[in-house]
Design a protein around this motif. Structure first.
Motif, short mmCIF file in Angstrom:
data_model
loop_
_atom_site.label_atom_id
_atom_site.label_comp_id
_atom_site.label_asym_id
_atom_site.label_seq_id
_atom_site.Cartn_x
_atom_site.Cartn_y
_atom_site.Cartn_z
N LEU A 71 0.86 -1.20 0.00
CA LEU A 71 0.00 0.00 0.00
C LEU A 71 0.89 1.24 0.00
O LEU A 71 1.85 1.31 0.77
CB LEU A 71 -0.84 0.06 1.28
N GLY A 72 0.54 2.22 -0.83
CA GLY A 72 1.29 3.49 -0.82
C GLY A 72 0.34 4.64 -0.55
O GLY A 72 -0.76 4.66 -1.12
N PHE A 73 0.75 5.56 0.31
CA PHE A 73 -0.07 6.74 0.54
C PHE A 73 0.73 7.95 0.04
O PHE A 73 1.85 8.18 0.48
CB PHE A 73 -0.42 6.87 2.03
N ILE A 74 0.13 8.68 -0.88
CA ILE A 74 0.84 9.79 -1.54
C ILE A 74 0.56 11.09 -0.79
O ILE A 74 -0.59 11.40 -0.48
CB ILE A 74 0.36 9.93 -3.00
N ILE A 75 1.62 11.85 -0.52
CA ILE A 75 1.48 13.17 0.11
C ILE A 75 2.44 14.14 -0.57
O ILE A 75 3.40 13.73 -1.22
CB ILE A 75 1.79 13.13 1.63
N GLY A 76 2.17 15.43 -0.38
CA GLY A 76 3.11 16.45 -0.82
C GLY A 76 4.11 16.74 0.29
O GLY A 76 3.90 16.38 1.45
N GLN A 77 5.19 17.44 -0.09
CA GLN A 77 6.26 17.76 0.88
C GLN A 77 5.73 18.53 2.09
O GLN A 77 6.17 18.30 3.22
CB GLN A 77 7.36 18.58 0.17
N ASP A 78 4.74 19.40 1.88
CA ASP A 78 4.18 20.16 3.02
C ASP A 78 3.54 19.21 4.03
O ASP A 78 3.63 19.42 5.24
CB ASP A 78 3.17 21.21 2.54
N SER A 79 2.90 18.17 3.53
CA SER A 79 2.28 17.20 4.45
C SER A 79 3.34 16.38 5.18
O SER A 79 3.18 16.05 6.36
CB SER A 79 1.34 16.26 3.69
N LEU A 80 4.44 16.08 4.49
CA LEU A 80 5.53 15.34 5.16
C LEU A 80 6.05 16.16 6.35
O LEU A 80 6.34 15.62 7.42
CB LEU A 80 6.66 15.04 4.17
N LEU A 81 6.15 17.48 6.15
CA LEU A 81 6.71 18.34 7.20
C LEU A 81 5.83 18.37 8.46
O LEU A 81 6.32 18.63 9.54
CB LEU A 81 6.88 19.78 6.67
N LEU A 136 1.50 0.52 8.17
CA LEU A 136 0.33 0.23 7.32
C LEU A 136 0.60 0.48 5.84
O LEU A 136 -0.05 -0.11 4.97
CB LEU A 136 -0.86 1.10 7.75
N CYS A 137 1.51 1.42 5.55
CA CYS A 137 1.71 1.80 4.13
C CYS A 137 3.13 2.30 3.93
O CYS A 137 3.88 2.52 4.88
CB CYS A 137 0.72 2.91 3.75
N HIS A 138 3.47 2.49 2.66
CA HIS A 138 4.64 3.29 2.30
C HIS A 138 4.16 4.72 2.14
O HIS A 138 2.99 4.96 1.80
CB HIS A 138 5.22 2.84 0.95
N LEU A 139 5.05 5.67 2.34
CA LEU A 139 4.71 7.07 2.04
C LEU A 139 5.43 7.47 0.76
O LEU A 139 6.66 7.31 0.66
CB LEU A 139 5.13 7.98 3.19
N LEU A 140 4.68 7.95 -0.20
CA LEU A 140 5.23 8.38 -1.48
C LEU A 140 5.08 9.89 -1.52
O LEU A 140 3.96 10.41 -1.50
CB LEU A 140 4.47 7.72 -2.63
N VAL A 141 6.22 10.60 -1.54
CA VAL A 141 6.19 12.05 -1.31
C VAL A 141 6.52 12.80 -2.59
O VAL A 141 7.57 12.57 -3.21
CB VAL A 141 7.20 12.44 -0.20
N CYS A 142 5.62 13.71 -2.97
CA CYS A 142 5.86 14.60 -4.12
C CYS A 142 6.50 15.90 -3.63
O CYS A 142 6.15 16.40 -2.56
CB CYS A 142 4.53 14.97 -4.79
N GLN A 143 7.38 16.45 -4.44
CA GLN A 143 7.98 17.73 -4.08
C GLN A 143 6.93 18.84 -4.18
O GLN A 143 5.99 18.73 -4.96
CB GLN A 143 9.14 18.05 -5.03
#
Ligand code: ATP
Length: 214
Positions: free
Chosen positions: A102-112, A126-133
């Motif tokens: 499972l991958g959950f996609i977030i933007g860099q602001d959400s990672l912060l 539960l998942c991998h985090l896939l982070v967009c710049q």
């Protein structure tokens, strides 16, 4: 092992190219065949979306009509109360089984701000985090401990995302689009053009529905 299943949560008030283009690039890089958009309910103590849940879904439908990469899961909107991401991921994990990547996609602001999410330490179980710049946001996390946590979980290659169910973070090399839904709502409010910020079909819907005028 079954294919990596990727979800992309957001308020999408409205969906725009800052959502679509980085995720399309991420999908190509990681080898995602499908990305499921997961529109959120917003907790009552936070500013509410201007568009209704049904309107936000309608805008997603307009945006993805000619983008077969995407589909939509409205489960969080179907519930009367806002859902925590971790709860939705637990439900998906129960539905799809322990081995499903499972991958959950977030933007860099959400990672912060991830460390402020409910039960954030459980997310990677539960998942991998896939982070967009995302332009305008720091690339380093706020504290050395958070940065260490990130470094400890970084995936070395995209195969790791396909061959394990959860636990890795992928910092994708995605195009930088300085677009936010806030800016779009403000431009609409001031009667300014939003061409090139979001798909024409979504702009047409916004016009027809009279959204973001107030
Ligand atoms: P708002 O301006 O209303 O806060 P937003 O444009 O940030 O909205 P959201 O629906 O809150 O959009 O974002 C959903 C997800 O998309 C988040 O993980 C966010 O980090 C990501 N995201 C939004 N805009 C961009 C962008 N321009 N580039 C990369 N990621 C983005």
């Amino acid at each position: 092992m079954s294919e990596l299943f990727a979800l992309f949560g957001g308020t999408f008030d409205p969906i725009h190219y800052g959502h679509l283009r980085p995720v399309e690039a991420l999908a190509q890089q990681v080898g995602l065949k499908q990305v499921t958009l997961l529109p959120n309910n917003v907790p009552p103590h936070r500013p509410q979306p201007q568009a209704s849940a049904a309107q936000r879904v309608a805008m997603l439908q307009c945006a993805i009509a000619d983008r077969p990469l995407f589909d939509i899961d409205t489960r969080e909107l179907a519930r009367p109360t806002p859902s925590w991401t971790v709860d939705t991921l637990e439900a998906l994990r129960a539905e799809r089984g322990a081995q499903q990547p499972l991958g959950f996609i977030i933007g860099q602001d959400s990672l912060l701000t991830l460390h402020k999410w409910h039960r954030w330490q459980d997310l990677l179980t539960l998942c991998h985090l896939l982070v967009c710049q995302r332009p305008g946001y720091a690339t380093q996390l706020e504290t050395p401990a958070q940065q260490q946590w990130l470094n400890d979980h970084l995936a070395q290659n995209t195969q790791q995302l396909h061959h394990s169910p959860a636990g890795h973070i992928w910092l994708a090399d995605t195009p930088l689009l300085d677009i936010s839904a806030t800016e779009i709502r403000q431009r609409r409010h001031h009667g300014q053009s939003c061409a090139d910020l979001l798909p024409d079909a979504v702009i047409d819907y916004i016009d027809r529905a009279g959204l973001y005028r107030d």
